[in-house]
Design an enzyme around this catalytic site. Structure first.
Site, short mmCIF file in Angstrom:
data_model
loop_
_atom_site.label_atom_id
_atom_site.label_comp_id
_atom_site.label_asym_id
_atom_site.label_seq_id
_atom_site.Cartn_x
_atom_site.Cartn_y
_atom_site.Cartn_z
N GLN A 1 42.52 31.35 20.49
CA GLN A 1 42.14 32.67 20.97
C GLN A 1 43.20 33.25 21.89
OE1 GLN A 1 37.73 32.83 22.13
NE2 GLN A 1 38.07 30.64 21.83
N LYS B 1 43.70 29.03 28.94
CA LYS B 1 44.76 29.02 27.93
C LYS B 1 45.50 30.36 27.81
CE LYS B 1 44.37 24.88 25.82
NZ LYS B 1 45.48 23.96 25.55
N SER C 1 37.74 24.81 33.32
CA SER C 1 38.78 25.29 32.40
C SER C 1 38.34 26.39 31.45
CB SER C 1 39.32 24.11 31.59
OG SER C 1 38.30 23.54 30.79
N ASP D 1 43.12 8.53 25.84
CA ASP D 1 44.53 8.26 25.58
C ASP D 1 45.39 8.55 26.81
OD1 ASP D 1 45.96 11.24 24.83
OD2 ASP D 1 43.79 11.10 24.72
N GLY E 1 37.91 9.63 24.44
CA GLY E 1 39.29 10.00 24.17
C GLY E 1 40.17 9.77 25.38
N GLY F 1 43.40 17.25 28.30
CA GLY F 1 43.42 17.08 26.85
C GLY F 1 44.81 16.62 26.48
N GLY G 1 47.38 17.82 28.21
CA GLY G 1 48.07 17.73 29.49
C GLY G 1 48.75 18.97 29.99
N GLU H 1 39.33 13.06 31.52
CA GLU H 1 39.14 13.21 30.08
C GLU H 1 37.85 12.51 29.65
OE1 GLU H 1 42.67 11.57 28.29
OE2 GLU H 1 42.49 9.68 29.37
N ASN I 1 40.51 27.33 22.08
CA ASN I 1 40.90 28.16 23.20
C ASN I 1 42.36 28.61 23.14
OD1 ASN I 1 38.37 28.32 24.39
ND2 ASN I 1 38.68 26.52 25.67
N LEU J 1 47.43 21.84 31.16
CA LEU J 1 46.80 22.31 32.39
C LEU J 1 47.05 21.34 33.54
CD1 LEU J 1 44.99 24.36 33.84
CD2 LEU J 1 43.02 23.02 33.08
N SER K 1 42.04 23.81 18.57
CA SER K 1 40.61 23.68 18.26
C SER K 1 39.85 24.92 18.68
CB SER K 1 40.02 22.46 18.97
OG SER K 1 40.10 22.62 20.38
#
Length: 322
Positions: free
Chosen positions: A86, A56, A307, A213, A211, A182, A184, A207, A83, A186, A81
């Protein structure tokens, strides 16, 4: 309504130049044990060794470094949430601007402490009953802040794509590449780099089962919204793909796969015991999916994007010992 302008591989190249000297060029590790298990050459791009412990940082620093003087003085706001939180806090500190971060009340304590340690002002919310995007927009409007979302932002996507760019520069073309999914950012960034540098490479987003989706969206052709998934992969507890990330993923990705939490734990254990690295559950998504597909990967050259490695040690110990 005008369609948003999608980032391109040229944006990834520019991002790589922009973050050079600030971001780590993370190592690509191999494991004889994994190669023997797969009957293939497997390369792990270890973003758990990136600054602040995850990929990130790339997108955050790229996005913030493009802000003008007035935007820098006012500061930025982000929701995450952990990363991205930070990453924004650290990037803001390096670039001399204030940062407000909206984090869920149940975010990992280590990620909250690190965000605050980097100078970020943390505002908590309930991820199961409150809308972090609405809170972010309200704070931005009220205080004149620039909102930097965790994945649906062209400069963030371009920055994230630099990890895949580095991988291909080091390994050459690959036959298959597994990237965690997550929101998307990355995967979309990786897709831009993959199609430019290894166009024949099969690209998979991965994923958590709870989850999926992204998988539903990919297969239906429209963005699917879900309730916040309950999974140990806290970095992939997103509810939907983005307006920018989805069209790139739909155009450039071969398939979206899912794995169970138990499979993530098995991979965490392997990384710790055999490769001597700490990887958070989300960071294990790609490896877990590749393991499930290993029979079809024999004789191939395989890339796996790890990741991040941000997880409370007590939580890590309880998961891998369970």
């Amino acid at each position: 309504m005008n369609q948003p302008s999608l980032p391109t591989y040229d944006d990834v190249v520019q991002a790589a130049n922009r973050i050079a000297g600030a971001a780590n060029r993370t190592p690509v590790l191999t494991s004889r044990t994994v190669n023997e298990e797969f009957g293939a050459e497997v390369f792990f791009k270890c973003e758990n060794m990136q600054r602040m412990g995850a990929f990130k940082f790339r997108g955050a620093y790229n996005a913030l470094s493009k802000l003008g003087p007035e935007q820098r003085r006012a500061g930025v706001v982000a929701f995450s949430s952990g990363n991205h939180a930070q990453a924004i806090a650290l990037s803001a500190r390096l670039l001399g601007m204030p940062a407000t971060i909206i984090m869920p009340k149940d975010a990992p304590a280590a990620k909250v402490a690190a965000t605050q340690g980097y100078g970020g002002k943390v505002v908590f919310y309930d991820r199961y009953s409150e809308d972090r995007e609405r809170i972010g927009r309200e704070l931005a409007d009220r205080h004149g802040l620039t909102l930097i979302p965790p994945y649906d932002h062209a400069d963030v996507i371009a920055g994230q794509g630099t990890a895949a760019k580095e991988l291909f520069e080091e390994t050459g073309a690959l036959d298959a590449f597994f990237v965690c999914l997550g929101g998307g950012g990355l995967l979309a960034g990786s897709a831009l780099a993959t199609r430019a540098l290894a166009p024949r490479c099969a690209l998979y987003g991965v994923e958590p089962e709870a989850g999926n989706d992204g998988q539903q969206s990919f297969r239906s052709g429209a963005i699917v919204h879900i309730d916040t998934p309950k999974t140990i992969a806290d970095g992939a507890q997103t509810q939907h793909l983005g307006e920018l990330t989805f069209p790139i993923i739909r155009r450039d990705v071969d398939d979206i796969l899912t794995v169970s939490d138990e499979e993530l734990v098995q991979c965490m254990r392997f990384f710790a015991e055999r490769m001597k690295i700490v990887v958070e559950p989300t960071g294990c998504l790609g490896f877990a999916a590749a393991r499930n597909m290993k029979d079809s990967l024999k004789g191939k050259r395989v890339g796996i994007l790890v990741s991040g490695g941000n997880i409370d040690l007590a939580r890590f110990a309880s998961l891998v010992a369970g």
